[in-house]
Enzyme design. Structure first.
Site, PDB file in Angstrom:
ATOM      1  N   HIS A   6     -19.323   5.828  10.999  1.00 45.42           N
ATOM      2  CA  HIS A   6     -19.835   4.486  11.315  1.00 45.42           C
ATOM      3  C   HIS A   6     -20.027   4.394  12.814  1.00 45.42           C
ATOM      4  CE1 HIS A   6     -18.494   3.491   7.246  1.00 45.42           C
ATOM      5  NE2 HIS A   6     -17.326   4.009   7.563  1.00 45.42           N
ATOM      6  N   CYS A  62     -11.293   5.218   3.174  1.00 43.18           N
ATOM      7  CA  CYS A  62     -11.925   6.020   4.228  1.00 43.18           C
ATOM      8  C   CYS A  62     -10.913   6.989   4.830  1.00 43.18           C
ATOM      9  CB  CYS A  62     -12.470   5.133   5.330  1.00 43.18           C
ATOM     10  SG  CYS A  62     -14.154   4.570   5.060  1.00 43.18           S
ATOM     11  N   CYS A  73       1.231 -27.736  -3.358  1.00 41.02           N
ATOM     12  CA  CYS A  73       1.154 -28.010  -1.919  1.00 41.02           C
ATOM     13  C   CYS A  73      -0.290 -28.096  -1.442  1.00 41.02           C
ATOM     14  CB  CYS A  73       1.870 -26.915  -1.120  1.00 41.02           C
ATOM     15  SG  CYS A  73       3.669 -27.013  -1.245  1.00 41.02           S
ATOM     16  N   HIS A  74      -1.101 -27.103  -1.784  1.00 40.40           N
ATOM     17  CA  HIS A  74      -2.379 -26.921  -1.092  1.00 40.40           C
ATOM     18  C   HIS A  74      -3.567 -27.606  -1.771  1.00 40.40           C
ATOM     19  CE1 HIS A  74      -0.457 -24.381   1.831  1.00 40.40           C
ATOM     20  NE2 HIS A  74       0.091 -23.683   0.859  1.00 40.40           N
ATOM     21  N   CYS A 105       4.933 -17.896   1.184  1.00 36.86           N
ATOM     22  CA  CYS A 105       4.846 -19.110   0.366  1.00 36.86           C
ATOM     23  C   CYS A 105       5.683 -18.959  -0.903  1.00 36.86           C
ATOM     24  CB  CYS A 105       3.391 -19.382  -0.034  1.00 36.86           C
ATOM     25  SG  CYS A 105       2.450 -20.287   1.199  1.00 36.86           S
TER      26      CYS A 105
END
Lengths: 108, 138, 282
Positions: free
Chosen positions: C102, C135, C201-202, C243
């Site tokens: 790359h 890779c 919670c989220h 979490c």
């Protein structure tokens, strides 16, 4: 420490006598000496204890650093640029290593 | 040394009050200031400390100090295990007598800045920074 | 807000004792150039679960927000610099570096926005870490990096940065669908002694506080995140672990199939937000 890497931001040009803002950041753990490892043994202090910036051999700022400076120490300050020249930034590690970075500035 | 019942009560009360208050200046803070000033009296005014009211994390608290005409500014965190934070010494090519950095605070406490002015006098200021203790230590 | 006048400070203290106040209307413009989408319409597959989709950046204090608005102030960029060095470093029996195949990290523009995604050859959903290690082991014949090892965190940040500003757009259909369903089920499963799901919670309580913590929507568009607490980059799976551990449950391992599934599902909840990596959070 092989992973210590300074970053410095200085304008490429200034007019003679101009005041410029400089920012510096360096990757460093700043081990405070207050922490313990998972076995409860104190981790020895290893910090950068001093940072200096000079321009053409004259001092801009000289900072005495203590363990309360955060990991990856950051500074922002101002310098007067009387003429074209080179800034030299130096960080001094507790282990005796010294890290330096230089930046040239032109008048224009 | 023996303690009377009254001494013990007073000490107990003191401990309770201390636990409720933010971390306060200790003798070592006074010592650090005295070492910097050589015992000279310290005035106020002409020095600014900019800091957040509330820091989301005590590990990385941005602060700025400014004292026009200062040759050096010392910063102390009065509630840290070791109050020393750092001292900015300004050289002949300093473009201003101010600087910013990021500091560690062990908890809610006063941060103190003391400047040495060109005439050899000293001024100081302080700011309380609240450090929040989150619910998610993650 | 640096130092408000006393009256304002008092009013703020009365309204919200000891909690950090976020400026929800702030705009995230990086280096004064790149404007990022920090609030957007929820994707159809959210079925109305969120009124609007908000980046974690919008929940942070002015000071934390500012750290991400200039690449020089963002400590996460230190690690991007370190990754640029390791991109050029030859490692492994094949005598190759990343740069052998790359030419430029810029080749990876757009990749982070699609991850995690189904990998045809492997027949499974892959995260950034899995692509990087493939890779390393197959092309470079080098040792795989640990999921949360520093070089892996750094490389993840470098490659993710190439997609900064592009909208998160993970595919949830086709061969990825079953993994997405698994992640969705996890998201709504109550874990641990506290019996809390991600959603408790989220989704149900974002913008409220757990003690002094301002709950976000748990969006992942900023990962890897420079977290002030660790003073380092952290992975999504590290945050998932934290979490789940906070619910007082046994947690899954970083790199586990469970967390890959959860990563895909949570990413899909943020479709449309800009990639922010490396972001800065508390």
């Amino acid at each position: 420490m092989s992973d210590v890497k300074p970053r410095v931001r200085v304008p490429k040009t200034a007019s003679a006598g101009e005041t410029i803002t400089i920012k510096t950041l360096i990757s460093h753990r700043m081990e405070s000496g207050q922490r313990k490892d998972s076995d409860g043994n104190p981790i020895p202090r290893q910090i950068i204890n001093r940072f200096t910036c000079d321009f053409n051999g004259e001092n801009v700022i000289d900072v005495k650093m203590e363990p309360a400076i955060s990991t990856n120490p950051y500074f922002e300050f101002q310098a007067v640029v009387p003429a074209a020249g080179e800034f030299v930034f130096t960080w001094y590690d507790d282990n005796g290593e010294v890290y330096t970075e230089t930046k040239s500035i032109a008048i224009g | 040394m023996t303690f009377t019942r009254r001494d013990t009560l007073v000490m107990g009360l003191g401990a309770t009050v201390a636990a409720m208050l933010p971390l306060r200046a200790t003798a070592s803070t006074e010592d650090a200031i005295a070492a910097f000033t050589g015992g000279a009296s310290v005035g106020t005014g002409g020095i600014t400390l900019t800091a957040p009211e509330i820091a989301e994390n005590g590990n990385t608290v941005p602060i700025s100090v400014s004292a026009p005409g200062a040759t050096a500014i010392m910063v102390l965190a009065a509630g840290n295990p070791n109050p020393d934070v750092g001292t900015f010494n300004f050289g002949p090519l300093a473009g201003s007598h101010e600087a910013s950095t990021r500091i560690r605070l062990a908890g809610t406490q006063d941060v103190i800045a003391v400047a040495k002015l060109a005439d050899g006098s000293f001024v100081q200021t302080s700011a309380e920074i609240k450090v929040t203790i989150g619910g998610c230590g993650g | 807000m640096k130092k408000p006048i006393a009256g304002l400070a008092l009013a703020a203290a009365l309204a919200l004792p000891s909690v950090a106040v976020a400026d929800e209307d702030a705009k995230l413009i990086i280096n004064g150039e790149i404007e990022l989408v920090t609030e957007t319409e929820p994707a159809a597959h959210l079925d109305g679960a969120l009124r609007s989709v908000r980046s974690g950046w919008t929940f942070r204090t002015t000071e934390t927000q500012a750290l991400q608005m200039d690449d020089f102030d963002n400590p996460g960029m230190i690690f991007v610099d370190q990754a640029l060095d390791s991109f050029e470093t030859v490692d492994g029996a094949a005598g190759k570096s990343c740069a052998s195949c790359h030419e430029d990290p810029a080749e990876f523009e757009g990749l982070r926005a699609q991850l995690p995604k189904y990998n045809e050859e492997a027949g499974e959903v892959w995260t950034m870490e899995m692509y990087v290690n493939n890779c390393r082991t197959e092309r470079m014949e080098a040792e795989a990096w640990g999921w949360k090892s520093q070089p892996m965190l750094n490389m993840n940040a470098l490659i993710s940065l190439q997609s900064r500003g592009m909208p998160v757009n993970v595919a949830i259909d086709g061969p990825a669908q079953s993994v997405w369903e698994q992640g969705k089920e996890m998201y709504y499963t109550r874990y641990g002694q506290l019996e809390l799901s991600c959603a408790n919670c989220h989704e149900d309580n974002y913008d409220n506080y757990i003690r002094a913590d301002h709950l976000s929507q748990g969006q992942t568009n900023g990962f890897p995140v420079y977290r002030l607490k660790q003073a380092n980059l952290i992975t999504q799976h590290n945050r998932f672990r934290g979490c789940i551990r906070d619910t007082r449950a046994h947690t899954f391992a970083e790199g586990s199939p469970e967390f890959v599934a959860l990563e895909l599902y949570v990413a899909s909840r943020g479709n449309g937000l800009s990639v922010e990596a490396p972001s800065v959070r508390n």
